[in-house]
Design a protein around this motif. Structure first.
Motif, short mmCIF file in Angstrom:
data_model
loop_
_atom_site.label_atom_id
_atom_site.label_comp_id
_atom_site.label_asym_id
_atom_site.label_seq_id
_atom_site.Cartn_x
_atom_site.Cartn_y
_atom_site.Cartn_z
N SER A 166 0.89 -1.26 -0.01
CA SER A 166 -0.07 -0.15 0.01
C SER A 166 1.10 1.37 0.03
O SER A 166 0.45 2.28 -0.65
CB SER A 166 -0.87 -0.08 1.20
OG SER A 166 -1.55 1.15 1.43
N ALA A 167 1.94 1.28 0.87
CA ALA A 167 2.90 2.33 1.02
C ALA A 167 3.58 2.66 -0.37
O ALA A 167 3.67 3.79 -1.03
CB ALA A 167 3.81 2.12 1.85
N ARG A 168 4.02 1.59 -0.96
CA ARG A 168 4.64 1.58 -2.27
C ARG A 168 3.69 1.90 -3.61
O ARG A 168 4.26 3.02 -4.31
CB ARG A 168 5.15 0.32 -2.71
CG ARG A 168 6.14 0.30 -3.83
CD ARG A 168 6.64 -1.21 -4.25
NE ARG A 168 5.46 -1.80 -4.75
CZ ARG A 168 5.61 -2.98 -5.46
NH1 ARG A 168 6.75 -3.80 -5.29
NH2 ARG A 168 4.53 -3.61 -5.66
N ASP A 169 2.40 1.70 -3.46
CA ASP A 169 1.39 1.71 -4.56
C ASP A 169 1.13 3.59 -4.17
O ASP A 169 0.74 4.14 -5.20
CB ASP A 169 0.29 1.18 -4.34
CG ASP A 169 0.51 -0.26 -4.79
OD1 ASP A 169 1.72 -0.56 -5.53
OD2 ASP A 169 -0.36 -0.98 -4.60
#
Length: 149
Positions: free
Chosen positions: A144-147
C-alpha cells in the motif's frame, strides 16, 4: 514452541496408551474368570438341587442307614464346595472391581494427556495463524505504501 511441547509428550502418551491397553486386557481376563466362577457355582448349586431331589425320591422308597450316612457326608462336602465357590465368586468380583478402577484411572489419564496435546496443538496453530496474519498485514502495508508513494 507449542508444537514441540506436544511432540515432547508423544512418548508419555505412548506409555499411557500401553498402560491403558494392559489394564483393559487384565480387566477382560478378570471378567472371563468371574463368569467361569459363576458358571461353576451355578453348576454346583444345580447339582445340589438334583441331589436333594434324589434324596426325596429315594427317601420315599426307604433307605438304609448306610445310604443316609453317605448321603449326609456327600451333602456336607457339596455344601462346603458351594461355600468355597461362593468365596471364589466374591473374590473374582472384588478383583474385577479393582481392575475396573485401575483401567478407568488409566483411561482418564490417557484422555487427559490427549486433551493436553490437542490444546498445545491448537495453541501452536493460533500462534502460527497470528504470525502469518501479521506477515500478511505487513506485506499489505508495504504494498500500500509503495503504491501510494
Amino acid at each position: 514452541m507449542s508444537t514441540s511441547r506436544a511432540a515432547r509428550l508423544a512418548p508419555v502418551i505412548q506409555m499411557a496408551e500401553r498402560a491403558e491397553r494392559e489394564a483393559a486386557v487384565l480387566l477382560g481376563r478378570a471378567q472371563g474368570q468371574l463368569r467361569q466362577a459363576e458358571v461353576k457355582l451355578g453348576e454346583l448349586e444345580q447339582y445340589l438341587a438334583d441331589y436333594q431331589q434324589q434324596w426325596i425320591s429315594e427317601g420315599q422308597r426307604g433307605v438304609s442307614g448306610q445310604w443316609l450316612m453317605n448321603y449326609q457326608r456327600f451333602l456336607a462336602q457339596l455344601e462346603t464346595a458351594i461355600g468355597q465357590q461362593r468365596q471364589s465368586v466374591n473374590w473374582h468380583r472384588a478383583n474385577l472391581d479393582k481392575l475396573r478402577d485401575t483401567w478407568q484411572q488409566r483411561y482418564a489419564r490417557l484422555e487427559g494427556l490427549r486433551k493436553l496435546v490437542q490444546r498445545y496443538r491448537d495453541e501452536a496453530r493460533q500462534i502460527e495463524d497470528k504470525r502469518e496474519q501479521k506477515l500478511l498485514d505487513e506485506l499489505a502495508q508495504r504494498l500500500s505504501a509503495r503504491d501510494s508513494g
